[in-house]
Design a protein around this motif. Structure first.
Motif, PDB file in Angstrom:
ATOM      1  N   GLN A  78       0.873  -1.349   0.019  1.00 60.26           N
ATOM      2  CA  GLN A  78      -0.163  -0.029   0.174  1.00 60.26           C
ATOM      3  C   GLN A  78       0.846   1.317  -0.121  1.00 60.26           C
ATOM      4  O   GLN A  78       0.394   2.306  -0.462  1.00 60.26           O
ATOM      5  CB  GLN A  78      -0.924   0.133   1.279  1.00 60.26           C
ATOM      6  CG  GLN A  78      -1.771  -1.010   1.465  1.00 60.26           C
ATOM      7  CD  GLN A  78      -2.409  -1.289   2.630  1.00 60.26           C
ATOM      8  OE1 GLN A  78      -1.859  -0.922   3.805  1.00 60.26           O
ATOM      9  NE2 GLN A  78      -3.687  -1.729   2.552  1.00 60.26           N
ATOM     10  N   PHE A  79       2.200   1.149   0.667  1.00 61.14           N
ATOM     11  CA  PHE A  79       2.933   2.276   0.783  1.00 61.14           C
ATOM     12  C   PHE A  79       4.047   1.989   0.308  1.00 61.14           C
ATOM     13  O   PHE A  79       5.276   1.694   1.005  1.00 61.14           O
ATOM     14  CB  PHE A  79       2.824   2.910   2.131  1.00 61.14           C
ATOM     15  CG  PHE A  79       1.512   2.868   2.854  1.00 61.14           C
ATOM     16  CD1 PHE A  79       0.725   3.738   2.405  1.00 61.14           C
ATOM     17  CD2 PHE A  79       1.473   1.869   3.909  1.00 61.14           C
ATOM     18  CE1 PHE A  79      -0.552   3.980   3.061  1.00 61.14           C
ATOM     19  CE2 PHE A  79       0.182   2.240   4.555  1.00 61.14           C
ATOM     20  CZ  PHE A  79      -0.796   2.976   4.090  1.00 61.14           C
ATOM     21  N   PRO A  80       4.569   1.868  -1.216  1.00 60.14           N
ATOM     22  CA  PRO A  80       5.715   1.490  -1.752  1.00 60.14           C
ATOM     23  C   PRO A  80       7.086   2.284  -1.330  1.00 60.14           C
ATOM     24  O   PRO A  80       8.158   1.635  -1.567  1.00 60.14           O
ATOM     25  CB  PRO A  80       5.486   1.810  -3.089  1.00 60.14           C
ATOM     26  CG  PRO A  80       4.300   2.855  -3.407  1.00 60.14           C
ATOM     27  CD  PRO A  80       3.462   2.918  -1.964  1.00 60.14           C
ATOM     28  N   GLN A  81       7.130   3.389  -0.997  1.00 65.54           N
ATOM     29  CA  GLN A  81       8.177   4.056  -0.476  1.00 65.54           C
ATOM     30  C   GLN A  81       8.814   3.806   0.875  1.00 65.54           C
ATOM     31  O   GLN A  81       9.899   4.222   1.271  1.00 65.54           O
ATOM     32  CB  GLN A  81       8.019   5.532  -0.347  1.00 65.54           C
ATOM     33  CG  GLN A  81       7.687   6.185  -1.750  1.00 65.54           C
ATOM     34  CD  GLN A  81       8.859   6.069  -2.972  1.00 65.54           C
ATOM     35  OE1 GLN A  81      10.058   5.863  -2.239  1.00 65.54           O
ATOM     36  NE2 GLN A  81       8.405   5.734  -3.922  1.00 65.54           N
ATOM     37  N   LEU A  82       8.109   2.785   1.681  1.00 65.28           N
ATOM     38  CA  LEU A  82       8.482   2.309   2.867  1.00 65.28           C
ATOM     39  C   LEU A  82       9.384   1.424   2.975  1.00 65.28           C
ATOM     40  O   LEU A  82       9.275   0.476   2.253  1.00 65.28           O
ATOM     41  CB  LEU A  82       7.278   2.094   3.853  1.00 65.28           C
ATOM     42  CG  LEU A  82       6.535   3.464   4.017  1.00 65.28           C
ATOM     43  CD1 LEU A  82       5.109   2.936   4.781  1.00 65.28           C
ATOM     44  CD2 LEU A  82       6.930   4.410   4.528  1.00 65.28           C
ATOM     45  N   GLY A  83      10.180   1.216   3.786  1.00 65.42           N
ATOM     46  CA  GLY A  83      11.164  -0.135   4.290  1.00 65.42           C
ATOM     47  C   GLY A  83      12.003   0.091   5.397  1.00 65.42           C
ATOM     48  O   GLY A  83      11.622   0.759   6.317  1.00 65.42           O
ATOM     49  N   TYR A  84      12.852  -0.804   5.490  1.00 65.59           N
ATOM     50  CA  TYR A  84      13.907  -0.882   6.854  1.00 65.59           C
ATOM     51  C   TYR A  84      15.057  -1.329   6.331  1.00 65.59           C
ATOM     52  O   TYR A  84      15.156  -1.821   5.165  1.00 65.59           O
ATOM     53  CB  TYR A  84      13.244  -1.772   7.752  1.00 65.59           C
ATOM     54  CG  TYR A  84      12.728  -3.073   7.336  1.00 65.59           C
ATOM     55  CD1 TYR A  84      13.465  -4.155   7.413  1.00 65.59           C
ATOM     56  CD2 TYR A  84      11.509  -3.280   7.001  1.00 65.59           C
ATOM     57  CE1 TYR A  84      13.329  -5.586   6.908  1.00 65.59           C
ATOM     58  CE2 TYR A  84      11.100  -4.553   6.550  1.00 65.59           C
ATOM     59  CZ  TYR A  84      12.064  -5.718   6.476  1.00 65.59           C
ATOM     60  OH  TYR A  84      11.577  -6.973   5.908  1.00 65.59           O
ATOM     61  N   PRO A  85      16.207  -0.903   6.697  1.00 69.33           N
ATOM     62  CA  PRO A  85      17.545  -1.376   6.480  1.00 69.33           C
ATOM     63  C   PRO A  85      17.627  -2.940   6.649  1.00 69.33           C
ATOM     64  O   PRO A  85      17.252  -3.649   7.385  1.00 69.33           O
ATOM     65  CB  PRO A  85      18.495  -0.623   7.355  1.00 69.33           C
ATOM     66  CG  PRO A  85      17.596  -0.486   8.778  1.00 69.33           C
ATOM     67  CD  PRO A  85      16.110  -0.540   8.598  1.00 69.33           C
ATOM     68  N   CYS A  86      18.661  -3.360   5.598  1.00 64.71           N
ATOM     69  CA  CYS A  86      19.041  -4.702   5.472  1.00 64.71           C
ATOM     70  C   CYS A  86      19.931  -5.086   6.857  1.00 64.71           C
ATOM     71  O   CYS A  86      20.745  -4.209   7.085  1.00 64.71           O
ATOM     72  CB  CYS A  86      19.797  -5.033   4.047  1.00 64.71           C
ATOM     73  SG  CYS A  86      20.798  -6.359   4.170  1.00 64.71           S
ATOM     74  N   ASP A  87      19.977  -6.074   7.351  1.00 65.74           N
ATOM     75  CA  ASP A  87      20.828  -6.322   8.417  1.00 65.74           C
ATOM     76  C   ASP A  87      22.397  -6.508   8.199  1.00 65.74           C
ATOM     77  O   ASP A  87      23.054  -6.136   9.053  1.00 65.74           O
ATOM     78  CB  ASP A  87      20.253  -7.687   9.123  1.00 65.74           C
ATOM     79  CG  ASP A  87      19.202  -7.531   9.935  1.00 65.74           C
ATOM     80  OD1 ASP A  87      18.472  -6.418  10.040  1.00 65.74           O
ATOM     81  OD2 ASP A  87      18.227  -8.803  10.325  1.00 65.74           O
TER      82      ASP A  87
END
Length: 135
Positions: A78-87
């Motif tokens: 739904q919100f394509p610009q969201l994410g989190y960093p690769c470990d």
């Protein structure tokens, strides 16, 4: 099983268990922050907002936004610009724990390790010593 622990955010004592890793007060603050972020993203013009834009507009810290995405509360579909960093490398990702390039590098290292283990196993075994003719 529950145990007494200090909240990692405010240092208050609380009963820690598998579900609750922070105290009730901090949990309530997180829920309020989630509602603020979700209300912001529900508006059509904000659905493609980046993490930085959401942080500026709502005041919610980026690590908390990443927690919402990682836990699945904010859906990247739904919100394509969201994410989190690769470990591994810190590249922004939307699923899993590591990015595709780190996954491929890890897979390559694992295959190399397995080949070396097979080579070692081939060398192990019975060794025969050759004795020349004895008179």
């Amino acid at each position: 099983m529950a145990e007494i622990a200090n909240c990692p955010r405010c240092n208050a004592l609380f009963m820690k268990n598998q579900v609750s890793t922070i105290c009730q007060a901090c949990f309530k603050k997180e829920e309020e922050a989630y509602e603020v972020v979700y209300a912001f993203l529900r508006k059509r013009e904000n659905r493609a907002a980046t993490m930085q834009r959401i942080t500026e507009a709502t005041g919610v810290e980026e690590w908390l936004l990443q927690k919402f995405v990682r836990s699945g509360r904010l859906k990247v579909a739904q919100f394509p610009q969201l994410g989190y960093p690769c470990d591994q490398c810190g590249t922004l990702i939307q699923e899993g724990r590591i990015c595709e390039s780190c996954r491929k590098a890890l897979q390559k290292e694992l295959e190399q390790f397995e080949r070396e283990q097979d080579r070692i196993k081939e060398r192990e075994g019975t060794y025969y010593s050759y004795r020349g003719k004895q008179s």
